[in-house]
Design an enzyme around this catalytic site. Structure first.
Site, PDB file in Angstrom:
ATOM      1  N   ARG A  54     -12.439  15.880   7.209  1.00 41.15           N
ATOM      2  CA  ARG A  54     -13.276  16.205   6.042  1.00 41.15           C
ATOM      3  C   ARG A  54     -14.692  16.565   6.484  1.00 41.15           C
ATOM      4  O   ARG A  54     -15.235  15.932   7.378  1.00 41.15           O
ATOM      5  CB  ARG A  54     -13.346  15.014   5.081  1.00 41.15           C
ATOM      6  CG  ARG A  54     -12.033  14.615   4.460  1.00 41.15           C
ATOM      7  CD  ARG A  54     -12.255  13.561   3.375  1.00 41.15           C
ATOM      8  NE  ARG A  54     -11.000  12.977   2.959  1.00 41.15           N
ATOM      9  CZ  ARG A  54     -10.705  11.679   3.077  1.00 41.15           C
ATOM     10  NH1 ARG A  54     -11.597  10.830   3.573  1.00 41.15           N
ATOM     11  NH2 ARG A  54      -9.537  11.224   2.672  1.00 41.15           N
TER      12      ARG A  54
ATOM     13  N   ASN B 183       0.877  -1.172   0.000  1.00 39.62           N
ATOM     14  CA  ASN B 183       0.000   0.000   0.000  1.00 39.62           C
ATOM     15  C   ASN B 183       0.912   1.219   0.000  1.00 39.62           C
ATOM     16  O   ASN B 183       1.505   1.577   1.014  1.00 39.62           O
ATOM     17  CB  ASN B 183      -0.889  -0.039   1.248  1.00 39.62           C
ATOM     18  CG  ASN B 183      -1.864   1.131   1.295  1.00 39.62           C
ATOM     19  OD1 ASN B 183      -1.772   2.063   0.489  1.00 39.62           O
ATOM     20  ND2 ASN B 183      -2.778   1.084   2.239  1.00 39.62           N
TER      21      ASN B 183
ATOM     22  N   GLU C 187      -7.733  -4.868   5.365  1.00 38.84           N
ATOM     23  CA  GLU C 187      -7.714  -4.538   3.936  1.00 38.84           C
ATOM     24  C   GLU C 187      -6.583  -5.257   3.216  1.00 38.84           C
ATOM     25  O   GLU C 187      -6.731  -5.652   2.064  1.00 38.84           O
ATOM     26  CB  GLU C 187      -7.618  -3.013   3.764  1.00 38.84           C
ATOM     27  CG  GLU C 187      -8.939  -2.342   4.132  1.00 38.84           C
ATOM     28  CD  GLU C 187      -8.837  -0.851   4.410  1.00 38.84           C
ATOM     29  OE1 GLU C 187      -8.391  -0.482   5.505  1.00 38.84           O
ATOM     30  OE2 GLU C 187      -9.208  -0.065   3.530  1.00 38.84           O
TER      31      GLU C 187
ATOM     32  N   HIS D  94     -13.187   2.911   0.098  1.00 42.71           N
ATOM     33  CA  HIS D  94     -13.154   1.942   1.212  1.00 42.71           C
ATOM     34  C   HIS D  94     -13.759   0.592   0.796  1.00 42.71           C
ATOM     35  O   HIS D  94     -14.147  -0.196   1.650  1.00 42.71           O
ATOM     36  CB  HIS D  94     -13.961   2.426   2.440  1.00 42.71           C
ATOM     37  CG  HIS D  94     -13.306   3.503   3.227  1.00 42.71           C
ATOM     38  ND1 HIS D  94     -14.031   4.461   3.900  1.00 42.71           N
ATOM     39  CD2 HIS D  94     -12.009   3.774   3.483  1.00 42.71           C
ATOM     40  CE1 HIS D  94     -13.211   5.281   4.523  1.00 42.71           C
ATOM     41  NE2 HIS D  94     -11.968   4.894   4.284  1.00 42.71           N
TER      42      HIS D  94
ATOM     43  N   ARG E 277      -2.553  -1.886  -3.542  1.00 40.83           N
ATOM     44  CA  ARG E 277      -3.762  -1.099  -3.325  1.00 40.83           C
ATOM     45  C   ARG E 277      -3.764   0.074  -4.302  1.00 40.83           C
ATOM     46  O   ARG E 277      -2.794   0.829  -4.382  1.00 40.83           O
ATOM     47  CB  ARG E 277      -3.775  -0.542  -1.908  1.00 40.83           C
ATOM     48  CG  ARG E 277      -4.986   0.321  -1.690  1.00 40.83           C
ATOM     49  CD  ARG E 277      -4.856   1.173  -0.473  1.00 40.83           C
ATOM     50  NE  ARG E 277      -6.084   1.918  -0.286  1.00 40.83           N
ATOM     51  CZ  ARG E 277      -6.163   3.047   0.399  1.00 40.83           C
ATOM     52  NH1 ARG E 277      -5.092   3.532   0.972  1.00 40.83           N
ATOM     53  NH2 ARG E 277      -7.300   3.663   0.537  1.00 40.83           N
TER      54      ARG E 277
END
Ligand code: ADP
Length: 344
Positions: free
Chosen positions: A214, A7, A330, A153, A64
């Site tokens: 955010r 990743n 993940e 996600h 990823r």
């Protein structure tokens, strides 16, 4: 069977090596601050070089990749053309795709004859119907400019949905779930018969929930106002909404552990706003799913904070719904996806 997962972020590289027969993690390395002042590593190439494993012993390397656009709806074996397409998608994910590509390029050089596979955050949401993924804009905006909701996600929502299917002992293809990935970035997904049919992040990860930094959903006209009346540039506004808003913007902190402990009024408000937004999304997903087998919490906040989970689920409408807390993985999901590609 050994699969490594990379990743690669703009200044970081996460590496995990799995023995796939047992799903055991043989090696896990996190390198941060790449290319920054005082860092041991000038670039991703040096960072990867420093990982002490025999790359020729690997069966595959999974990468990823944040944005797969409309082209990549599943994990894909990387070749020159795939690299070109991921690069083209950089305009949709300028912070992420170039960094992900950097990882692919250095890893392809390091492990020349090993299959490299791209696993996309957006792919799981490629099953969304038009009424979910289109914005109510002039159709040129979608047809010519690809402006639509993509969702992110996906690797995490997909992983926890499969885990939920095992726990509930119910075929994933018959399973309806609402999965909540609540970390510093956060999103919710409505899953019908194992497939994503709606999710809270959109064209970019900015849409949806109140996140660490955010804003999530706002009236888009606020952006015109910020530009016209406050004189902010487009880049200023981008930074304002992505980096200075959310929990941080409301109460000055984005670590939910601190916010829960704080006695400050603004901290209380930040939590109230975050929770209200989550509840609104769950409620709306309950309305579009015929029935809900379970609500699944994951991500740093979802996995660890019983307090937040209880507050989210306080409403009577959630009374009879099964609630699961599942640790996301993940990297393992990426490795599993690689295995599927290899088997083909
Ligand atoms: P990222 O999106 O960066 O991967 P994580 O999934 O690691 O984020 O989640 C980070 C968030 O999880 C932070 O806001 C942190 O405060 C929160 N968190 C971690 N542990 C707890 C806890 N025990 N209680 C509440 N929040 C927690």
């Amino acid at each position: 069977m050994k699969i490594a997962v990379i990743n690669s972020g703009s200044s970081s590289l996460k590496f995990k090596l799995f023995e796939m027969n047992t799903k055991e993690v043989l090696k896990s390395v996190l390198i941060q601050n790449i290319g920054e002042n005082g860092s041991q590593f000038k670039n991703h190439h040096e960072a990867l070089e420093s990982i002490d494993i025999d790359f020729s012993s690997l069966n595959a390397i999974g990468h990823r990749v944040v944005h797969g656009g409309e082209l990549f709806n599943k994990a894909t074996l990387i070749d020159k053309n795939v690299i070109k397409e991921i690069d083209k998608l950089s305009s949709l994910a300028p912070l992420h795709n170039p960094a992900n590509l950097e990882g692919i390029v250095v890893s392809s050089k390091k492990a020349k004859n090993i299959p490299q596979i791209a696993v996309f955050d957006t792919a799981f949401h490629s099953t969304m119907p038009k009424e979910s993924y289109l914005y109510a804009l002039n159709s040129d905006m979608y047809e010519k400019h690809h402006i639509r909701r993509y969702g992110f996600h996906g690797t995490s929502h997909s992983f926890v949905s499969k885990e939920a299917s095992k726990i509930l002992n119910k075929d994933i293809q018959k399973l309806n779930l609402i999965t909540l990935h609540l970390g510093n970035g956060a999103s919710i997904c409505a899953i019908e018969n194992g497939k994503s049919i709606d999710t809270s992040m959109g064209f970019t990860p900015l849409e949806g929930l109140v996140m660490g930094t955010r804003s999530g959903d706002i009236d888009p006209a606020i952006i015109f106002y910020m530009q016209r009346e406050l004189g902010l540039s487009v880049d200023d506004i981008d930074k304002e909404l992505n980096k200075k808003s959310g929990l941080l913007g409301i109460c000055g902190d984005n670590d939910v552990r601190n916010i829960i402990k704080s006695k400050d009024e603004k901290s209380k408000l930040a939590l109230d706003m975050m929770i209200r937004r989550i509840q609104k999304y769950i409620g709306s997903y309950m309305a579009i799913l015929e029935n809900v087998d379970a609500i699944v919490f994951t991500g740093g906040i979802g996995e660890n904070s019983q307090y937040i989970r209880e507050r989210v689920l306080k409403s009577k409408i959630f009374k009879n719904i099964e609630v699961l807390v599942i640790k996301t993985d993940e990297e393992l999901e990426i490795a599993n996806e690689c295995l599927k590609v290899l088997k083909k």
